[in-house]
Design an enzyme around this catalytic site. Structure first.
Site, PDB file in Angstrom:
ATOM      1  N   ASP A 158      37.722  40.162  49.369  1.00  0.00           N
ATOM      2  CA  ASP A 158      37.927  39.118  48.593  1.00  0.00           C
ATOM      3  C   ASP A 158      38.314  37.827  48.851  1.00  0.00           C
ATOM      4  O   ASP A 158      38.424  36.707  48.368  1.00  0.00           O
ATOM      5  CB  ASP A 158      38.950  39.505  47.522  1.00  0.00           C
ATOM      6  N   HIS A 175      35.797  44.366  57.179  1.00  0.00           N
ATOM      7  CA  HIS A 175      34.640  44.400  56.483  1.00  0.00           C
ATOM      8  C   HIS A 175      34.000  43.236  55.911  1.00  0.00           C
ATOM      9  O   HIS A 175      33.257  43.243  54.700  1.00  0.00           O
ATOM     10  CB  HIS A 175      35.086  45.488  55.151  1.00  0.00           C
ATOM     11  N   CYS A 186      22.967  30.996  66.115  1.00  0.00           N
ATOM     12  CA  CYS A 186      24.059  29.994  66.996  1.00  0.00           C
ATOM     13  C   CYS A 186      25.430  30.558  66.793  1.00  0.00           C
ATOM     14  O   CYS A 186      26.280  29.950  67.441  1.00  0.00           O
ATOM     15  CB  CYS A 186      23.813  28.580  66.550  1.00  0.00           C
ATOM     16  N   GLY A 253      48.916  49.171  50.432  1.00  0.00           N
ATOM     17  CA  GLY A 253      47.484  49.240  49.286  1.00  0.00           C
ATOM     18  C   GLY A 253      46.313  49.803  49.822  1.00  0.00           C
ATOM     19  O   GLY A 253      45.189  49.467  49.559  1.00  0.00           O
ATOM     20  N   ASN A 279      51.696  52.904  49.536  1.00  0.00           N
ATOM     21  CA  ASN A 279      50.587  53.066  48.562  1.00  0.00           C
ATOM     22  C   ASN A 279      50.900  54.266  47.616  1.00  0.00           C
ATOM     23  O   ASN A 279      52.104  55.051  47.849  1.00  0.00           O
ATOM     24  CB  ASN A 279      49.382  53.933  49.528  1.00  0.00           C
ATOM     25  N   LEU A 280      50.331  53.999  46.428  1.00  0.00           N
ATOM     26  CA  LEU A 280      50.684  55.112  45.198  1.00  0.00           C
ATOM     27  C   LEU A 280      50.289  56.382  45.384  1.00  0.00           C
ATOM     28  O   LEU A 280      50.954  57.208  45.052  1.00  0.00           O
ATOM     29  CB  LEU A 280      50.248  54.533  43.794  1.00  0.00           C
TER      30      LEU A 280
END
Length: 373
Positions: A158, A175, A186, A253, A279-280
């Site tokens: 993002d 990514h 170049c 996350g 993280n959940l």
């Protein structure tokens, strides 16, 4: 060996990599192209720490950070949900305002018509361009400035880390970046204020633009990495070089199911470093973690910054441009305005040129000087 693959939740069966882990090796197969969602309903469950447990975790992490000699932040889609961007693997019953993950929706289909699917894709693409960095993005920026974080490794495309003004020298985007395109001829990179991807086929990364260098003029390509495609060496090497140095890694996350990216925090844990996972959902590395934090990333980072006595900065849009002028003939001057990346001399397109006609007003040259930056 450096291709993006989907990590199963079971314990890794990969053989240890010989020598320095600069380029990860994985024997795991590529993920199913259109089914990267979590299949086990139990693994989609979201957990929340009690307030007193969260406070204890925060104090411990802050203490470790102050003692750490080299700390990595490892970020996933969960740090951008508060910016309005859906993640990928949240279940249908998620508490997130952004709703179920993109792949979860696609996997379930949920009776969506083709038009609804197309509208969803358009909305996500629009959200990516319009989104502003979250509290977590800005906290990470401050931690870099304070010298408490040395490298951020991100799976996100993002572009919000760059938008937050994080120095790209301290960032490895494994990514790609939806705002970044590059010339394969170049190697020059171009940051944009728009989504660079245009190809209709997954494997088509060409854009409609050409390299600005008159000696090159090569075809530009977007920087997005799809499943099954090779990760670029530069950010990959930077990430694993960082993992080799790190004695602490904080995961924010991420479901930690995509390799070789998920091998970065795993490598830190393997050599005895502190691994903190916020993280959940549970992750494949939960059993390796020194601390598992189950809370919203923004909530955890807000408490952590308070414990570290650091203020989270407000987002400010930073722009840099170079303005130069030269006399091309007596009384006629050429003014060139070039957008540049804040941290590097790489081109950054953020200036819109209005359509003609143009109106030129005579001014004494002394008001301009000869070169302004």
């Amino acid at each position: 060996p450096n291709k993006a693959t989907n990590k199963t939740p079971s314990t890794s069966t990969r053989e240890p990599r010989p020598g320095p882990p600069k380029k990860p090796v994985t024997d795991k197969p590529k993920p199913k192209p259109f089914n990267p969602a979590i299949e086990d309903e139990e693994e989609k469950k979201e957990f929340f720490d009690k307030e007193e447990d969260l406070e204890t975790h925060v104090k411990t992490v802050a203490k470790w950070m102050k003692k750490s000699k080299y700390t990595i932040m490892f970020t996933g889609a969960g740090i951008s949900t508060s910016a309005g961007i859906p993640d990928f693997r949240s279940g249908m019953n998620t508490v997130l305002d952004t709703g179920p993950g993109v792949w979860e929706l696609r996997d379930k289909k949920q009776g969506l018509t083709e038009k609804q699917k197309t509208d969803l894709k358009k909305k996500i693409r629009k959200d990516l361009v319009k989104a502003l960095p979250s509290v977590t993005h800005m906290a990470i920026l401050k931690l870099h400035e304070a010298g408490l974080v040395d490298l951020t490794v991100s799976q996100n495309v993002d572009g919000l880390h760059r938008r937050s003004n994080l120095n790209p020298k301290e960032l490895a985007e494994l990514h790609g970046n939806t705002n970044l395109e590059h010339c394969r001829k170049c190697k020059r990179e171009y940051m944009r204020d728009f989504r660079t991807r245009e190809g209709r086929k997954v494997s088509d990364h060409r854009t409609s633009r050409m390299c600005d260098d008159p000696k090159c003029r090569g075809q530009l390509h977007d920087s997005i990495i799809n499943f099954g495609e090779n990760l670029p060496d530069k950010p990959l090497d930077k990430a694993f070089d960082g993992a080799e140095k790190a004695d602490m890694c904080i995961v924010l996350g991420s479901s930690l199911r995509v390799t070789p990216a998920a091998d970065v925090p795993e490598d830190v844990a393997k050599k005895g470093g502190k691994l903190v996972i916020c993280n959940l959902q549970q992750t494949p590395l939960s059993s390796r973690a020194s601390i598992n934090v189950h809370a919203m990333c923004d909530a955890f980072m807000t408490k952590l910054m308070k414990e570290l006595d650091l203020e989270i900065p407000e987002f400010k849009l930073h722009r840099r441009m170079k303005v130069s002028m030269k006399e091309i003939k007596k009384g006629t001057f050429e003014v060139v305005v070039t957008g540049l990346d804040v941290h590097e001399d790489a081109p950054y397109s953020f200036i819109k040129v209005p359509p003609p006609p143009y109106i030129f007003m005579p001014m004494p040259v002394s008001q301009f000087g000869t070169d302004i930056e």
